[in-house]
Motif scaffolding. Structure first.
Motif, PDB file in Angstrom:
ATOM      1  N   LEU A  25     143.150 -15.979  44.278  1.00 50.95           N
ATOM      2  CA  LEU A  25     144.033 -16.537  43.158  1.00 50.95           C
ATOM      3  C   LEU A  25     144.839 -18.043  43.516  1.00 50.95           C
ATOM      4  N   ARG A  26     145.025 -18.410  44.720  1.00 52.72           N
ATOM      5  CA  ARG A  26     145.570 -19.615  44.946  1.00 52.72           C
ATOM      6  C   ARG A  26     144.377 -20.673  44.587  1.00 52.72           C
ATOM      7  N   VAL A  29     144.189 -20.758  40.515  1.00 51.26           N
ATOM      8  CA  VAL A  29     145.397 -21.284  39.920  1.00 51.26           C
ATOM      9  C   VAL A  29     145.388 -22.788  39.839  1.00 51.26           C
ATOM     10  N   CYS A  70     147.786 -14.653  38.159  1.00 52.60           N
ATOM     11  CA  CYS A  70     148.565 -15.903  38.426  1.00 52.60           C
ATOM     12  C   CYS A  70     149.851 -15.968  37.850  1.00 52.60           C
ATOM     13  N   PHE A 111     151.850 -21.367  40.866  1.00 53.27           N
ATOM     14  CA  PHE A 111     151.856 -20.197  40.026  1.00 53.27           C
ATOM     15  C   PHE A 111     152.893 -20.382  38.934  1.00 53.27           C
ATOM     16  N   CYS A 114     151.481 -22.653  36.259  1.00 57.89           N
ATOM     17  CA  CYS A 114     150.476 -21.910  35.528  1.00 57.89           C
ATOM     18  C   CYS A 114     151.225 -21.282  34.254  1.00 57.89           C
TER      19      CYS A 114
END
Length: 205
Positions: A25-26, A29, A70, A111, A114
């Motif tokens: 996810l990191r 994003v 995210c 995040f 995003c």
């Protein structure tokens, strides 16, 4: 005395799975923020981590789910900030200020950025209701904090709805222009911006 087992416990396996999911996810994003959602593929994300796209599918079903996760993380960080602010001692103005500073900081992190950079039209029709529901929760949390500050007289009697729009709008923009590599850390930027904004809420004689 028992010898140490070379096998991982269920708790260790789950912690490892969550850490790997977080890494996916990191990485995703950051690419969404830099390139945009449509210009980023899961192949790109996988390559940045040195894994195959098939490995990503062990943790997340598809690119839309990756994006939803995210933005959900960013929105939940804001909701947690509102909950923490409501538990703060002091008057309503203090609690509102604490939330606004954290709000700005979240929007300058991966995040939160995003959330700011991704319109809900990018999400699939199935994902949009959750995104919109979380956004409404945050708006309502901000309005409640403003209402509390108005009620205890620590800020002026203002139009709560318009104040929420103005504050959120001003503090969303750092998610677009803030440079993490710049000279000023996010916390300092947040403090300076919020001090300017909150000074306009001073009670009037």
């Amino acid at each position: 005395m028992h010898a140490a087992s070379p096998f991982r416990t269920p708790a260790q396996k789950e912690a490892e799975r969550l850490a790997k999911r977080e890494a996916v996810l990191r990485a995703a994003v950051r690419m969404f923020n830099e390139r945009g959602f449509h210009a980023t593929s899961l192949d790109d994300v996988a390559a940045s981590l040195g894994i195959s796209k098939r490995t990503i599918y062990h943790y997340l079903a598809n690119k839309d789910q990756v994006l939803l996760e995210c933005v959900t993380i960013g929105l939940q960080q804001l909701l947690e900030a509102a909950d923490q602010a409501r538990r703060e001692p002091g008057d309503g103005r203090h609690r509102l200020t604490r939330f606004l500073r954290r709000y700005a900081e979240v929007n300058m992190d991966d995040f939160g950025r995003c959330v700011i950079r991704t319109g809900d039209e990018v999400l699939s029709p199935e994902s949009r209701p959750r995104y919109r529901a979380l956004k409404r929760e945050i708006d309502n949390a901000l309005r409640r904090l403003i209402e509390d500050a108005v009620a205890d007289g620590s800020i002026a009697r203002i139009d709560v709805k318009m104040a929420a729009f103005a504050l959120a709008g001003a503090l969303n923009w750092p998610g677009r222009w803030y440079d993490p590599e710049g000279a000023m850390p996010a916390g300092t930027v947040a403090e300076k911006l919020v001090d300017i904004l909150v000074s306009g809420l001073d009670p009037r004689d």
